[in-house]
Motif scaffolding. Structure first.
Motif, PDB file in Angstrom:
ATOM      1  N   TYR A 102       0.845  -1.196   0.000  1.00 28.63           N
ATOM      2  CA  TYR A 102       0.000   0.000   0.000  1.00 28.63           C
ATOM      3  C   TYR A 102       0.882   1.249   0.000  1.00 28.63           C
ATOM      4  O   TYR A 102       1.859   1.316   0.739  1.00 28.63           O
ATOM      5  CB  TYR A 102      -0.872   0.036   1.255  1.00 28.63           C
ATOM      6  N   ILE A 103       0.537   2.203  -0.871  1.00 30.37           N
ATOM      7  CA  ILE A 103       1.200   3.506  -0.839  1.00 30.37           C
ATOM      8  C   ILE A 103       0.093   4.546  -0.710  1.00 30.37           C
ATOM      9  O   ILE A 103      -0.825   4.580  -1.547  1.00 30.37           O
ATOM     10  CB  ILE A 103       2.032   3.763  -2.122  1.00 30.37           C
ATOM     11  N   ASP A 104       0.201   5.381   0.306  1.00 32.96           N
ATOM     12  CA  ASP A 104      -0.810   6.424   0.568  1.00 32.96           C
ATOM     13  C   ASP A 104      -2.227   5.851   0.546  1.00 32.96           C
ATOM     14  O   ASP A 104      -3.154   6.439  -0.046  1.00 32.96           O
ATOM     15  CB  ASP A 104      -0.684   7.557  -0.476  1.00 32.96           C
ATOM     16  N   GLY A 105      -2.398   4.701   1.138  1.00 34.00           N
ATOM     17  CA  GLY A 105      -3.728   4.103   1.284  1.00 34.00           C
ATOM     18  C   GLY A 105      -4.220   3.367   0.045  1.00 34.00           C
ATOM     19  O   GLY A 105      -5.311   2.798   0.051  1.00 34.00           O
ATOM     20  N   ARG A 106      -3.448   3.406  -1.044  1.00 30.21           N
ATOM     21  CA  ARG A 106      -3.891   2.713  -2.265  1.00 30.21           C
ATOM     22  C   ARG A 106      -3.076   1.443  -2.470  1.00 30.21           C
ATOM     23  O   ARG A 106      -1.875   1.405  -2.198  1.00 30.21           O
ATOM     24  CB  ARG A 106      -3.720   3.615  -3.485  1.00 30.21           C
ATOM     25  N   LEU A 107      -3.739   0.418  -2.975  1.00 27.66           N
ATOM     26  CA  LEU A 107      -3.067  -0.856  -3.197  1.00 27.66           C
ATOM     27  C   LEU A 107      -2.287  -0.807  -4.508  1.00 27.66           C
ATOM     28  O   LEU A 107      -2.836  -0.491  -5.569  1.00 27.66           O
ATOM     29  CB  LEU A 107      -4.111  -1.989  -3.255  1.00 27.66           C
ATOM     30  N   HIS A 108      -0.979  -1.086  -4.428  1.00 26.40           N
ATOM     31  CA  HIS A 108      -0.135  -1.131  -5.629  1.00 26.40           C
ATOM     32  C   HIS A 108       0.259  -2.590  -5.891  1.00 26.40           C
ATOM     33  O   HIS A 108       0.742  -3.263  -4.990  1.00 26.40           O
ATOM     34  CB  HIS A 108       1.143  -0.307  -5.431  1.00 26.40           C
TER      35      HIS A 108
END
Lengths: 174, 448
Positions: free
Chosen positions: B256-262
């Motif tokens: 997760y980066i800044d709450g988004r799944l990568h």
């Protein structure tokens, strides 16, 4: 208008005679097309096309012969054309059909038959057409149709037995 | 065999099929009225075609021209067949024959029916995908296979090109440089990733990526990333998680980066057009729509990002989802064959019928329609500005008999502030019977 009257009136008739024909044969033809196509909405289209073709070509209908057989013949060729075009254009397998009105077991069994076999079985068993009528619809001799029907029937029974335990049990009891 | 018993079993089975009543009369009446309005037009087109055929006879081309054209008529709708003009010019290279069989066009759009046949091997199959091709003077293309003949190993394709100018009577060149075949599709791939096990990536586990130095990407979050200029992506190659049956790519990192799944993937296959995407399904197996994007990039020896397409990072906004109840799935495509060659034919195209143009001034938020053209192939709106949502515009043709023709398909083309949007239907439009055109509720009378 009665069926026999319509056999004589359709050729020279207009929209009134067409409406009478739709009222008499529309629903049975819808069922017939549905059993060939196994898709309710495609069956609706096929029936519409059948009546439009019949109306456009009404001058070629031989006065006094069976309008019912003629309409079934048109419906049959329309359904077969529709399946052929679908297959050609989209590579859709014949099993890729959609109808919520047929149980999965029955659909699976029906799909073991070719569309022509499905049509023949349906005309004989449900519509109870005589072989004389079937000759006019399928453009083949009664002997040939009888053989085709027997083969299709055996195939369908076998498939019903394999796909549905109820029919398998019936067979065992026989 | 017990004849009646058997028949009863079948009868009982078929009797379980109960279909609803259907009111056929209004539909049939409507279609009969519609066909009456098309009859005159069809007669004119049929007469024009008859004249064309007579001309072909006179130059002795008919023996070679009719068979393939006839084959094509077998599987195109009769309304379309009326508009097609035989071309039948072929080009052969690398053991493969390409033939332009027929074409139809108006001033802006051309549709070409062509066949591709492998004379020596099995490189043409029903997964054929024309990869690199062009038609002079045209810009927006779409090519799809409409038939494949197993016996002759011949694929028939329909190519539509838009964005042309004054095409009528022009000699055009159609060229194919490469195609893909032997397509492998991996659908509903179980990723085996437990979304609850994925941790947030801290700063040391991410690297910056310059969005102005990437080959591409897409999705609903892409514009947002472009505006940011520099975005964070996962450090490359921190894991190697292969997916079942797929050798041309693997998951190279996830977090997760800044709450988004990568989800970072590395593409290692040789297929020129290997591609795919991830998606989520709920417990019922239904796909879930969420904001998502993908970004293509490469890395240098030190692990910093650079221009390239070795990696694709898929980014998902999963904030509102209950991770307990969703599953990560994948859809991937690879091609076994990439064939190159030089297949080129030149031919003259003639418009299928009259075309009428009317000037107008219809203002939308970001662009203005300045003219409307009506041809048998459809309606074209031409204007200036920028249009990103051609699908949001509704266009219909109001016929002199009171009927209204709608259009099922829309294609748009923009270049240098010029916008063209084409609305087409499966039925030809009888131009002489178009009284007016309605564009988003505004009625424009057709010039006669």
């Amino acid at each position: 208008m009665e069926a026999r009257e319509l056999d004589y009136a359709f050729t020279a008739g207009g929209e009134y005679e067409l409406h009478c024909a739709i009222e008499l044969y529309g629903q049975p033809l819808l069922r017939y097309c549905h059993n060939i196509l196994c898709d309710y909405f495609e069956a609706q289209d096929a029936v519409q096309i059948t009546f439009i073709k019949a109306y456009n070509k009404r001058k070629s209908f031989k006065n006094g012969t069976s309008l019912s057989a003629w309409l079934y013949r048109i419906a049959y060729t329309t359904c077969i054309d529709s399946l052929r075009k679908k297959k050609l254009l989209f590579f859709v397998q014949q099993t890729n059909t959609d109808s919520k009105f047929i149980s999965d077991d029955l659909k699976e069994a029906l799909m073991t038959l070719s569309p022509a076999e499905r049509a023949l079985v349906f005309s004989r068993v449900i519509d109870e057409k005589s072989y004389a009528d079937l000759e006019a619809i399928y453009n083949a001799s009664a002997t040939t149709l009888r053989k085709r029907y027997e083969r299709a029937k055996t195939k369908l029974l076998k498939a019903l037995k394999e796909t549905n335990s109820y029919y398998a049990r019936l067979e065992e009891r026989k | 065999m017990n004849y009646e018993y058997d028949e009863n079993i079948i009868k009982n089975a078929l009797s379980t099929v109960e279909i609803p009543e259907y009111n056929i009369i209004p539909e049939v009446d409507k279609k009969i009225k519609e066909q009456k309005s098309h009859m005159n037009f069809k007669r004119i087109v049929a007469a024009v075609l008859a004249v064309c055929l007579c001309l072909m006879f006179s130059v002795g081309l008919v023996a070679a021209a009719i068979p393939n054209f006839k084959k094509l008529l077998f599987f195109v709708a009769s309304d379309i067949a009326l508009m097609l003009q035989p071309v039948e010019i072929s080009s052969e290279d690398n053991g493969i024959k390409m033939e332009v069989v027929a074409a139809m066009n108006d001033d802006e759009m051309a549709v070409i029916y062509l066949t591709m046949q492998d004379l020596t091997g099995n490189r043409i199959d029903k997964t054929l995908d024309i990869y690199d091709y062009s038609l002079t003077g045209m810009h927006a293309f779409n090519c799809q296979i409409v038939n494949y003949d197993e016996i002759t190993k011949t694929a028939t394709l329909r190519m539509q090109a838009n964005g042309g100018e004054k095409l009528d009577g022009k000699k055009v060149k159609f060229r194919i440089d490469s195609f893909l075949s032997d397509k492998l599709i991996f659908d509903a791939v179980e990723t085996g990733i437990n979304l609850l096990d994925i941790a947030s990536a801290n700063v040391s586990q991410t690297v910056p990526l310059d969005m102005n130095n990437i080959p591409g990407g897409g999705g609903s979050l892409f514009e947002e990333f472009k505006e940011q200029g520099i975005v964070k992506v996962l450090k490359a190659d921190q894991m190697k998680h292969s997916l079942p049956g797929i050798e041309f790519m693997y998951i190279s990192n996830i977090g997760y980066i800044d709450g988004r799944l990568h989800i970072q993937t590395k593409w290692v296959g040789e297929g020129i057009d290997d591609h795919g995407y991830f998606y989520f399904v709920n417990t019922a197996g239904d796909k879930i729509n969420i904001s998502a994007s993908n970004i293509y990039f490469g890395t240098d020896e030190s692990g910093d990002t650079k221009y390239g397409n070795d990696y694709v990072e898929y980014i998902f906004d999963v904030n509102n989802l209950n991770l307990n109840e969703i599953k990560l799935m994948g859809f991937f495509v690879s091609n076994g064959n990439y064939t190159t060659g030089n297949w080129e034919v030149a031919f003259k195209i003639q418009s299928v019928g009259q075309q009428k143009q009317t000037d107008c001034n219809i203002k939308f938020d970001t662009w203005t329609v300045t003219s409307i053209s009506v041809s048998p192939m459809g309606i074209t709106l031409t204007g200036s500005g920028e249009n990103k949502e051609p699908q949001s515009i509704t266009v219909s043709a109001n016929m002199t008999d009171g009927s209204v023709q709608t259009f099922e398909s829309v294609r748009s083309f923009s270049d240098n502030g010029k916008v063209k949007i084409k609305f087409t239907s499966s039925l030809p439009l009888d131009v002489s019977k178009v009284q007016s055109v309605t564009v988003d509720g505004i009625e424009i009378n057709n010039k006669n």
